[in-house]
Write an enzyme that holds these catalytic residues in place. Structure first.
Site, PDB file in Angstrom:
ATOM      1  N   GLN A 185      15.527  53.652  80.675  1.00 53.23           N
ATOM      2  CA  GLN A 185      16.652  53.189  81.476  1.00 53.23           C
ATOM      3  C   GLN A 185      17.248  51.901  80.913  1.00 53.23           C
ATOM      4  O   GLN A 185      18.461  51.687  80.986  1.00 53.23           O
ATOM      5  CB  GLN A 185      16.201  52.965  82.918  1.00 53.23           C
ATOM      6  N   HIS A 229      17.521  60.157  78.354  1.00 53.65           N
ATOM      7  CA  HIS A 229      16.641  59.134  78.902  1.00 53.65           C
ATOM      8  C   HIS A 229      16.222  59.472  80.324  1.00 53.65           C
ATOM      9  O   HIS A 229      16.800  60.309  81.007  1.00 53.65           O
ATOM     10  CB  HIS A 229      17.339  57.763  78.880  1.00 53.65           C
ATOM     11  N   CYS A 230      15.170  58.794  80.767  1.00 51.40           N
ATOM     12  CA  CYS A 230      14.774  58.751  82.178  1.00 51.40           C
ATOM     13  C   CYS A 230      14.366  57.307  82.442  1.00 51.40           C
ATOM     14  O   CYS A 230      14.939  56.396  81.845  1.00 51.40           O
ATOM     15  CB  CYS A 230      13.678  59.768  82.488  1.00 51.40           C
ATOM     16  N   ALA A 231      13.427  57.057  83.320  1.00 52.29           N
ATOM     17  CA  ALA A 231      13.046  55.678  83.615  1.00 52.29           C
ATOM     18  C   ALA A 231      12.324  55.030  82.437  1.00 52.29           C
ATOM     19  O   ALA A 231      12.644  53.918  82.021  1.00 52.29           O
ATOM     20  CB  ALA A 231      12.173  55.632  84.867  1.00 52.29           C
TER      21      ALA A 231
END
Length: 211
Positions: free
Chosen positions: A74, A151-153
């Site tokens: 993130q 992306h993610c976290a």
């Protein structure tokens, strides 16, 4: 730097959990390069976890894991200056929510955005997003100069799962080959539910080739 220490701690915990599980994991030997490729035939989740624990575990905020394809977190998604420097043209957010990620966040950068509202839970069905995400990645990389951030976290589970599915669907890699390709550049650790869904995709694709 993305939390490499967190990733290593998570892998260590999962390894210990696997060893203490009432269902004993299948033991594998060798380095990442020695793991099976096309002729696996169909590893189980514990064998995949053993593969994931082997080799590279560190990661940056984003790593190029395939030409033009960046897998990240993130923090990278929020860094407009770095996105511009890398020449990112598309962003796929695997942790989209009302509070995290909107197309408006990239206004003025000419970035196309796709949000996938996924939960990093073994019970979550990520497979329903495999084809849509793979198509978006493919379109991004097919255009001249196209580069995409997935992306993610943290950039190791949800987003990694979608990248693996893309490599399997569009580049005909087996799951083991896809994992090895990504892990050459970045440590990843999809949760067990996601691994089971990727295994199901792997079986379906392999059976389709053999039909």
């Amino acid at each position: 730097m993305c939390p490499g220490n967190w990733l290593w701690a998570s892998m260590t915990f999962m390894a210990r959990f696997s060893r203490s599980s009432s269902r004993s994991p299948v033991r594998t030997r060798g380095t990442l390069e020695e793991m099976p490729t096309v002729q696996h035939p169909f590893l189980n989740v514990f064998e995949l976890e053993r593969l994931l624990y082997t080799g590279k575990t560190a990661c940056n905020h984003a790593d190029e894991v395939w030409p033009g394809l960046y897998l990240g977190d993130q923090d990278m998604a929020n860094n407009r200056r770095e996105l511009r420097r890398l020449g990112i043209t598309h962003v796929l957010n695997a942790s989209h929510s009302r509070w995290r990620g909107t197309p408006e966040a990239y206004e003025g950068l000419g970035i196309r955005y796709l949000g996938v509202e996924a939960h990093d839970s073994p019970a979550f069905d990520m497979s329903i997003h495999f084809q849509t995400a793979a198509d978006f990645i493919h379109r991004a990389l097919s255009q001249p100069g196209g580069k995409i951030l997935v992306h993610c976290a943290v950039g190791v589970s949800r987003s990694a799962t979608l990248v693996l599915a893309y490599l399997m669907l569009y580049h005909h890699l087996t799951l083991v080959e896809a994992i090895k390709k990504v892990k050459d550049h970045r440590g990843i650790i999809p949760n067990r539910g996601f691994l089971r869904q990727l295994l199901a995709l792997d079986r379906r694709l392999r059976q389709g080739l053999e039909a």
